[in-house]
Scaffold this motif. Structure first.
Motif, PDB file in Angstrom:
ATOM      1  N   ARG A 178      40.271  35.359  34.577  1.00  0.00           N
ATOM      2  CA  ARG A 178      40.809  36.405  33.698  1.00  0.00           C
ATOM      3  C   ARG A 178      40.117  36.374  32.343  1.00  0.00           C
ATOM      4  NH1 ARG A 178      43.884  37.177  29.505  1.00  0.00           N
ATOM      5  NH2 ARG A 178      44.248  34.949  29.219  1.00  0.00           N
ATOM      6  N   GLN A 179      39.933  35.175  31.800  1.00  0.00           N
ATOM      7  CA  GLN A 179      39.322  35.061  30.482  1.00  0.00           C
ATOM      8  C   GLN A 179      37.842  35.449  30.497  1.00  0.00           C
ATOM      9  OE1 GLN A 179      40.261  31.415  28.335  1.00  0.00           O
ATOM     10  NE2 GLN A 179      42.188  31.225  29.439  1.00  0.00           N
ATOM     11  N   GLU A 180      37.177  35.214  31.621  1.00  0.00           N
ATOM     12  CA  GLU A 180      35.763  35.573  31.742  1.00  0.00           C
ATOM     13  C   GLU A 180      35.560  37.042  32.117  1.00  0.00           C
ATOM     14  OE1 GLU A 180      33.586  32.996  34.354  1.00  0.00           O
ATOM     15  OE2 GLU A 180      34.611  31.208  33.644  1.00  0.00           O
ATOM     16  N   ALA A 181      36.607  37.680  32.640  1.00  0.00           N
ATOM     17  CA  ALA A 181      36.442  38.991  33.276  1.00  0.00           C
ATOM     18  C   ALA A 181      36.106  40.104  32.294  1.00  0.00           C
ATOM     19  CB  ALA A 181      37.706  39.357  34.058  1.00  0.00           C
ATOM     20  N   GLY A 182      36.525  39.964  31.035  1.00  0.00           N
ATOM     21  CA  GLY A 182      36.301  41.041  30.084  1.00  0.00           C
ATOM     22  C   GLY A 182      37.356  42.114  30.210  1.00  0.00           C
ATOM     23  N   ASP A 183      37.092  43.266  29.595  1.00  0.00           N
ATOM     24  CA  ASP A 183      38.117  44.297  29.515  1.00  0.00           C
ATOM     25  C   ASP A 183      38.047  45.317  30.642  1.00  0.00           C
ATOM     26  OD1 ASP A 183      35.842  45.650  28.812  1.00  0.00           O
ATOM     27  OD2 ASP A 183      36.556  46.308  26.843  1.00  0.00           O
ATOM     28  N   GLN A 184      37.177  45.097  31.640  1.00  0.00           N
ATOM     29  CA  GLN A 184      37.066  46.063  32.733  1.00  0.00           C
ATOM     30  C   GLN A 184      37.695  45.586  34.037  1.00  0.00           C
ATOM     31  OE1 GLN A 184      32.730  46.723  32.618  1.00  0.00           O
ATOM     32  NE2 GLN A 184      33.168  48.790  31.896  1.00  0.00           N
TER      33      GLN A 184
END
Length: 253
Positions: A178-184
């Protein structure tokens, strides 16, 4: 690629959803609920006969579903399932990493093969799902992971330490993702308590299996309750990420 029908839109209709462990229990309940709400399903499980029966049931009721025999502990199987989604429907909106096993036992029993099965399916299976779907989601610019953990990912009890460890790992991996995923991209964890499923079939120690079956028969919630939680996480607007849902029977301590 336009936004219509993909993970940037709220709701479930027309979203392309992979479900692993789809042939029974939570996976089957989720498949039926999402099909009813208009999702296009890509179903994977090791039980080929039950999987085929579920796919045909969904299609006969007017839904859309394709399926493939899938062992999540084999990375190539997960890659093929993701490729099937893209070949058939042109994209992938949601991956539900649901497949899991629970052959619990005391550590003193040294059932190392059972430990390895839980690690291979419960933990590595989720990682192989991520490896299959994440590049697709990055290319598309949208996508959602729904990873099925457990209340055992919040609390460890005797006989369940390895199982619990794999589910703690699912939560840790999911939060890092989740933290690596970014806003997309979106990442959701569903942590069910006791569910009325055939999970006791994989427990090799008879006294533990009988105890769990009695607890399940007395306390368990139906898998449809977990399916509704999955649906809730999926149907949110694109700027809303339901990070975790813990869902238990009210009678569970």
């Amino acid at each position: 690629m336009g936004l219509e029908g993909n993970a940037f839109t709220a709701g479930i209709k027309d979203k392309v959803v992979i479900i692993t462990g789809a042939s029974s229990g939570i996976g089957e309940a989720a498949a039926l609920l999402l099909a009813e709400r208009g999702a296009k399903l890509v179903l994977g499980a090791r039980g080929a006969d039950r999987l085929e029966a579920l796919g045909k049931r969904i299609v006969s009721n007017g839904g859309e579903a394709v399926y493939a025999s899938t062992d999540v502990s084999r990375r190539e199987d997960m890659s093929r399932l993701a490729a099937l989604a893209c070949e058939r429907y042109g994209r992938l909106d949601v991956l539900i990493n649901n497949a899991g096993v629970m052959p619990i036992s005391p550590l003193d029993d040294l059932r190392v093969e059972d430990w390895e099965a839980m690690i291979d399916i419960n933990m590595k299976g989720v990682l192989y799902g991520i490896a299959a779907a994440l590049p697709i989601f990055r290319r598309q610019g949208f996508g959602q992971f729904v990873n099925i953990a457990s209340t055992a990912a919040h609390r460890t009890v005797p006989d369940q330490s390895v199982y619990s460890g794999t589910k703690f790992a699912v939560r840790a991996i999911s939060e890092g993702l989740r933290q690596e995923a970014g806003d997309q991209l979106r990442v959701s964890i569903i942590s069910p308590g006791i569910v009325r499923t055939p999970f006791t079939e994989g427990v090799t120690k008879r006294e533990i299996r009988d105890r769990l079956a009695a607890m399940r028969d007395e306390l368990a919630m139906p898998p449809e309750a977990v399916a509704r939680a999955i649906g809730f996480a999926i149907e949110q607007p694109a700027d809303v990420d339901v990070n975790e849902i813990v869902i238990r029977p009210t009678a569970q301590g």
